[in-house]
Write an enzyme that holds these catalytic residues in place. Structure first.
Site, short mmCIF file in Angstrom:
data_model
loop_
_atom_site.label_atom_id
_atom_site.label_comp_id
_atom_site.label_asym_id
_atom_site.label_seq_id
_atom_site.Cartn_x
_atom_site.Cartn_y
_atom_site.Cartn_z
N ASP A 201 -8.77 -32.61 7.49
CA ASP A 201 -8.09 -32.03 6.33
C ASP A 201 -6.60 -32.42 6.27
O ASP A 201 -5.96 -32.24 5.25
CB ASP A 201 -8.19 -30.49 6.38
CG ASP A 201 -9.60 -30.00 6.13
OD1 ASP A 201 -10.47 -30.86 5.89
OD2 ASP A 201 -9.83 -28.78 6.18
N GLY A 245 -11.99 -29.97 2.81
CA GLY A 245 -10.61 -29.66 2.43
C GLY A 245 -10.56 -28.17 2.17
O GLY A 245 -10.63 -27.71 1.04
O1 F6P Z 1 -12.11 -29.24 10.33
C1 F6P Z 1 -11.82 -28.68 9.10
C2 F6P Z 1 -13.01 -28.78 8.21
O2 F6P Z 1 -13.21 -30.11 7.97
C3 F6P Z 1 -12.85 -27.98 6.93
O3 F6P Z 1 -12.49 -28.73 5.83
C4 F6P Z 1 -14.20 -27.38 6.76
O4 F6P Z 1 -14.11 -26.14 6.07
C5 F6P Z 1 -14.67 -27.19 8.13
O5 F6P Z 1 -14.15 -28.26 8.87
C6 F6P Z 1 -16.17 -27.07 8.23
O6 F6P Z 1 -16.56 -27.16 9.57
P1 F6P Z 1 -17.80 -26.39 10.21
O7 F6P Z 1 -18.93 -26.49 9.23
O8 F6P Z 1 -18.04 -27.10 11.48
O9 F6P Z 1 -17.37 -24.99 10.42
#
Ligand code: F6P
Length: 428
Positions: A201, A245
């Protein structure tokens, strides 16, 4: 500006000559200016008699930790990100090959690996073991989200005699590292804790770029091409792409500039409406389809959350608010709007989120990972702690964790970045 303190904590005086005899050592007082505008720098100096600056990263002539008696541990935590393995390899090699630190542990599954009851055994990393890992996406150490008890984690560090801890992760990981530092300080232990900022992000404060971001933007290209071809291949075709994001729309904004087939870029930082208002998507989409017969929309996951009736209070294990799915919502709303307005529209929906972040790093990102890893080891050996390696004004820097996690970096709607996005898209 007044609340910014860029002083980096040191465990003590560095009294051991560095074993690196073939490098240009950074002067202990080398800095990188925070402000980028010359006029503002002059004003700042006239007002405060000093200029805000980061400590510059790089090897120091004197180090704090004796390499021969050192033991290091590496943790990767949070969501995946291109380049994690490059960082693990860079850390391991710099520690073992350059500084001759004899033992480097890979801690499994993030901070869980420091809690014995999970039963995740650490692995011994060596230059041989990490030799090929940069070729793969993901992380050989595994990762996890969520806080763990810092007392138990520091018990583990003490038991394993670790004096160099590297935490690769985003703001959740860094906050947890900060708590570990506090517990270490309470026990008066000499353990350096160094963060390496990881998030696709690109939302870490005081750091102009995080590793993996560039690969993520690059990886949107085939998806944008597919969305564009699908959109052009049908009457009134709409290609809709949902990217990660959570609170910052950097991937969507950069993807829009990298591939200007995108006509609408929707990010968390800038409001839009569906039917009415100055930034209403549907009237603009109707105009675009009338003129050009196709459109491509990219939407960041945190965009338009105010459009949902049930603004869920659910959080992930890192404490981040779980967003409603704006991509699916828009796909359905565009469909309903088309029916209500008697428009024959073809929406094709793409969600490449996890595909993008699990890739290996591309060339420039891999280089960035390598340099971050080297700077992290130099900082740790010098006795720095409670800091994360940053990048600012084209230099590597030391950023106190408290500053890096003080707030999230976001797109400024008045910035050159957003102005450029506006100039190649239709809505704003
Ligand atoms: O690392 C940040 C991110 O890319 C965010 O944009 C997103 O909300 C999140 O990871 C989702 O990750 P997970 O599904 O592993 O919780």
């Amino acid at each position: 500006m007044d609340n910014i303190d860029l002083t980096v904590t040191k465990l003590g005086k560095a009294t051991i000559p560095s074993p690196l005899d073939d490098v240009n050592y950074e002067n202990e007082f080398s800095t990188v200016i925070y402000e980028k505008d010359a006029q503002k720098i002059i004003e700042e100096y006239q007002k405060n008699g000093k200029i805000l600056a980061f400590e510059k990263a790089g090897p120091r002539g004197m180090i704090y930790h004796d390499p021969a008696w050192s033991k290091a541990a590496i943790i990767t935590a949070g969501g995946l990100c291109p380049g994690l393995n490059d960082v693990v390899k860079g850390l391991t090699r710099t520690l073992m090959v350059r500084y001759k630190v004899p033992i480097v542990y890979g801690i499994k599954y993030g901070y869980q690996g420091l809690i014995p009851s999970y039963g995740h055994e650490p692995i011994l990393l060596t230059p041989d073991i990490v030799d090929d890992i940069h070729e793969s996406g993901g992380t050989i150490l595994g990762s996890s989200r969520g806080r763990q008890d810092e007392k138990t984690m520091v018990d583990t560090l003490e038991r394993m005699n670790i004096n160099l801890l590297f935490c690769v992760g985003g703001d959740g990981t860094l906050r947890c590292a900060h708590d570990v530092v506090k517990e270490i300080a309470r026990r008066r232990l000499n353990i350096s804790v160094i963060g390496i900022p990881k998030t696709i992000d690109n939302d870490i404060n005081f750091i102009d770029k995080t590793f993996g971001f560039e690969t993520a933007v690059y990886a949107t290209n085939p998806v944008i091409m597919a969305a564009h071809n699908e959109a052009k291949g049908a009457p009134n075709g709409v290609g809709l792409i949902h990217v990660m994001g959570r609170d910052s729309g950097f991937i969507a904004a950069y993807a829009t500039l990298a591939n200007t087939h995108i006509n609408y870029c929707l990010v968390p930082e800038v409001e839009f409406q569906l039917n009415d208002g100055p930034q209403a998507l549907f009237p603009s989409l109707a105009r675009r389809l009338k003129q050009r017969k196709h459109a491509v929309i990219i939407v960041a996951e945190g965009a338009g959350q105010y459009l949902f009736e049930d603004d869920s209070a659910k959080r992930d294990k890192s404490g981040n608010k779980l967003h409603n799915n704006i991509g699916v919502f828009l796909r359905d709303e565009i469909g309903k709007w088309a029916v209500e307005n008697n428009l024959d529209i073809n929406v094709k929906y793409f969600d490449p989120s996890y595909m993008i972040r699990s890739l290996p790093a591309i060339g420039t990102d891999a280089v960035f990972c390598q340099l971050l890893a080297q700077c992290a080891v130099h900082a740790a050996m010098h006795g720095c702690t409670d800091m994360v390696v940053g990048h600012w004004n084209d230099c590597f820097t030391h950023v106190p964790i408290a500053m890096a996690t003080s707030q999230r970096k976001k797109i400024c709607p008045k910035s050159q970045l957003w102005t450029s996005v506006k100039s190649v898209t239709w809505l704003y």
